[in-house]
Scaffold this motif. Sequence first.
Motif, PDB file in Angstrom:
ATOM      1  N   GLY A  52       0.839  -1.418  -0.440  1.00  8.51           N
ATOM      2  CA  GLY A  52      -0.486   0.175   0.132  1.00  8.51           C
ATOM      3  C   GLY A  52       0.744   1.411   0.276  1.00  8.51           C
ATOM      4  N   ASP A  53       0.081   2.489  -0.425  1.00  8.32           N
ATOM      5  CA  ASP A  53       1.215   3.651  -0.077  1.00  8.32           C
ATOM      6  C   ASP A  53       1.965   3.924   0.795  1.00  8.32           C
ATOM      7  OD1 ASP A  53       0.287   3.725  -3.019  1.00  8.32           O
ATOM      8  OD2 ASP A  53      -1.798   4.667  -2.276  1.00  8.32           O
ATOM      9  N   ASP A  54       2.398   4.651   1.098  1.00 12.05           N
ATOM     10  CA  ASP A  54       3.630   5.029   2.785  1.00 12.05           C
ATOM     11  C   ASP A  54       3.363   4.604   3.564  1.00 12.05           C
ATOM     12  OD1 ASP A  54       3.530   7.511   1.257  1.00 12.05           O
ATOM     13  OD2 ASP A  54       1.450   8.210   1.077  1.00 12.05           O
ATOM     14  N   VAL A  55       3.613   3.120   3.258  1.00 15.04           N
ATOM     15  CA  VAL A  55       4.026   2.660   4.164  1.00 15.04           C
ATOM     16  C   VAL A  55       4.825   2.280   5.191  1.00 15.04           C
ATOM     17  CG1 VAL A  55       4.050  -0.408   5.292  1.00 15.04           C
ATOM     18  CG2 VAL A  55       2.522   0.524   3.712  1.00 15.04           C
ATOM     19  N   GLU A  56       5.253   2.795   6.041  1.00 11.31           N
ATOM     20  CA  GLU A  56       6.556   2.920   7.350  1.00 11.31           C
ATOM     21  C   GLU A  56       6.685   2.312   8.212  1.00 11.31           C
ATOM     22  OE1 GLU A  56       6.121   6.756   8.942  1.00 11.31           O
ATOM     23  OE2 GLU A  56       5.471   7.939   7.327  1.00 11.31           O
ATOM     24  N   HIS A  57       6.026   1.402   9.363  1.00 12.10           N
ATOM     25  CA  HIS A  57       6.519  -0.059   9.353  1.00 12.10           C
ATOM     26  C   HIS A  57       5.175  -1.214   9.533  1.00 12.10           C
ATOM     27  CE1 HIS A  57       6.701   3.726  11.826  1.00 12.10           C
ATOM     28  NE2 HIS A  57       7.511   2.695  11.875  1.00 12.10           N
ATOM     29  N   VAL A  58       6.190  -2.765   9.520  1.00 13.96           N
ATOM     30  CA  VAL A  58       4.967  -3.317   8.965  1.00 13.96           C
ATOM     31  C   VAL A  58       5.691  -5.283  10.319  1.00 13.96           C
ATOM     32  CG1 VAL A  58       6.109  -3.192   6.217  1.00 13.96           C
ATOM     33  CG2 VAL A  58       7.353  -4.664   7.878  1.00 13.96           C
ATOM     34  N   ARG A  72       2.764  -7.507   6.799  1.00 14.83           N
ATOM     35  CA  ARG A  72       1.695  -6.286   6.920  1.00 14.83           C
ATOM     36  C   ARG A  72       2.245  -5.338   7.177  1.00 14.83           C
ATOM     37  NH1 ARG A  72      -2.469  -8.447  10.908  1.00 14.83           N
ATOM     38  NH2 ARG A  72      -1.102  -7.819  12.979  1.00 14.83           N
ATOM     39  N   ALA A  73       1.093  -3.909   6.524  1.00 13.25           N
ATOM     40  CA  ALA A  73       1.314  -2.739   6.491  1.00 13.25           C
ATOM     41  C   ALA A  73       0.848  -2.872   8.539  1.00 13.25           C
ATOM     42  CB  ALA A  73       0.853  -2.209   5.650  1.00 13.25           C
ATOM     43  N   ALA A  74       1.920  -2.196   9.309  1.00 15.71           N
ATOM     44  CA  ALA A  74       1.338  -1.060  10.664  1.00 15.71           C
ATOM     45  C   ALA A  74       1.634  -0.098  10.807  1.00 15.71           C
ATOM     46  CB  ALA A  74       2.302  -2.389  11.625  1.00 15.71           C
ATOM     47  N   ASP A  75       0.643  -0.136  12.101  1.00 18.44           N
ATOM     48  CA  ASP A  75       0.717   1.290  12.584  1.00 18.44           C
ATOM     49  C   ASP A  75       1.955   1.399  13.414  1.00 18.44           C
ATOM     50  OD1 ASP A  75      -1.724   3.565  13.001  1.00 18.44           O
ATOM     51  OD2 ASP A  75      -0.187   3.475  15.815  1.00 18.44           O
ATOM     52  N   HIS A  76       2.620   2.483  13.319  1.00 19.66           N
ATOM     53  CA  HIS A  76       3.732   3.346  13.889  1.00 19.66           C
ATOM     54  C   HIS A  76       3.403   2.443  15.743  1.00 19.66           C
ATOM     55  CE1 HIS A  76       1.538   7.273  15.255  1.00 19.66           C
ATOM     56  NE2 HIS A  76       2.391   6.935  16.040  1.00 19.66           N
ATOM     57  N   GLU A  77       2.703   2.456  15.957  1.00 18.48           N
ATOM     58  CA  GLU A  77       2.580   2.151  17.737  1.00 18.48           C
ATOM     59  C   GLU A  77       2.103   0.626  17.845  1.00 18.48           C
ATOM     60  OE1 GLU A  77      -0.152   4.906  19.651  1.00 18.48           O
ATOM     61  OE2 GLU A  77       1.097   6.571  19.100  1.00 18.48           O
ATOM     62  N   GLN A  79       2.801  -3.012  18.578  1.00 18.00           N
ATOM     63  CA  GLN A  79       3.492  -4.206  18.968  1.00 18.00           C
ATOM     64  C   GLN A  79       4.549  -4.941  18.143  1.00 18.00           C
ATOM     65  OE1 GLN A  79       2.084  -5.918  22.126  1.00 18.00           O
ATOM     66  NE2 GLN A  79       4.403  -6.568  22.847  1.00 18.00           N
ATOM     67  N   GLY A  80       5.928  -5.599  18.343  1.00 22.26           N
ATOM     68  CA  GLY A  80       6.596  -6.063  17.053  1.00 22.26           C
ATOM     69  C   GLY A  80       6.054  -5.378  15.832  1.00 22.26           C
ATOM     70  N   ARG A  81       5.932  -3.878  15.823  1.00 21.16           N
ATOM     71  CA  ARG A  81       6.229  -3.313  14.352  1.00 21.16           C
ATOM     72  C   ARG A  81       8.155  -3.339  13.603  1.00 21.16           C
ATOM     73  NH1 ARG A  81       6.085   0.273  18.011  1.00 21.16           N
ATOM     74  NH2 ARG A  81       7.037   1.961  18.421  1.00 21.16           N
ATOM     75  N   TYR A  82       8.083  -3.340  12.577  1.00 24.26           N
ATOM     76  CA  TYR A  82       9.516  -2.793  12.155  1.00 24.26           C
ATOM     77  C   TYR A  82       9.221  -1.769  11.198  1.00 24.26           C
ATOM     78  CZ  TYR A  82      10.925  -8.036  13.295  1.00 24.26           C
ATOM     79  OH  TYR A  82      10.879  -9.246  13.926  1.00 24.26           O
ATOM     80  N   ARG A  83      10.305  -0.679  11.089  1.00 27.64           N
ATOM     81  CA  ARG A  83      10.559   0.498  10.399  1.00 27.64           C
ATOM     82  C   ARG A  83      11.131  -0.531   8.998  1.00 27.64           C
ATOM     83  NH1 ARG A  83      14.447   3.699   8.986  1.00 27.64           N
ATOM     84  NH2 ARG A  83      15.598   3.664  10.476  1.00 27.64           N
TER      85      ARG A  83
END
Length: 132
Positions: A52-58, A72-77, A79-83
């Motif tokens: 998707g567009d503008d994905v910063e974290h997954v 999958r795309a993830a919100d910047h908050e 848990q377990g996200r990767y930049r």
Amino acid sequence: MPSKATPKTAAPSATDFEFFEGAQSESTARPQITVRRGGLIVLTRAAVDLLGDDVEHVQLGFNPKTQVVGIRAADHEAQGRYRLRTQQKSPSRLIGGKRFFGHYDLSVDKARTYDAEIVANGIVGFRLDSND
């Protein structure tokens, strides 16, 4: 006895060379994911576009039944996200997945490239048994 001298040849000029220009690499146009030795994940621009567009974290997931790694795309908050990190002068993006692969005891002993595909709603991934 005089020695035979090898005739001198003129130094080549720039116009004497034929340079291979080839077609532009297709590797950035195809949605592919490379897992480098040690767990660094490299997504081509086309693979990132599937997220998707503008994905910063997954977030990274694993399905042990099907041996599919999912991203999958993830919100910047979340848990377990990767930049998604950028590479200098490259449209590819990076994810440091060493801990992820270690957690699931997945082998990352050598670099492997996989075709990325949409494996579920909002999840882009690859099958571990389908590498090139």
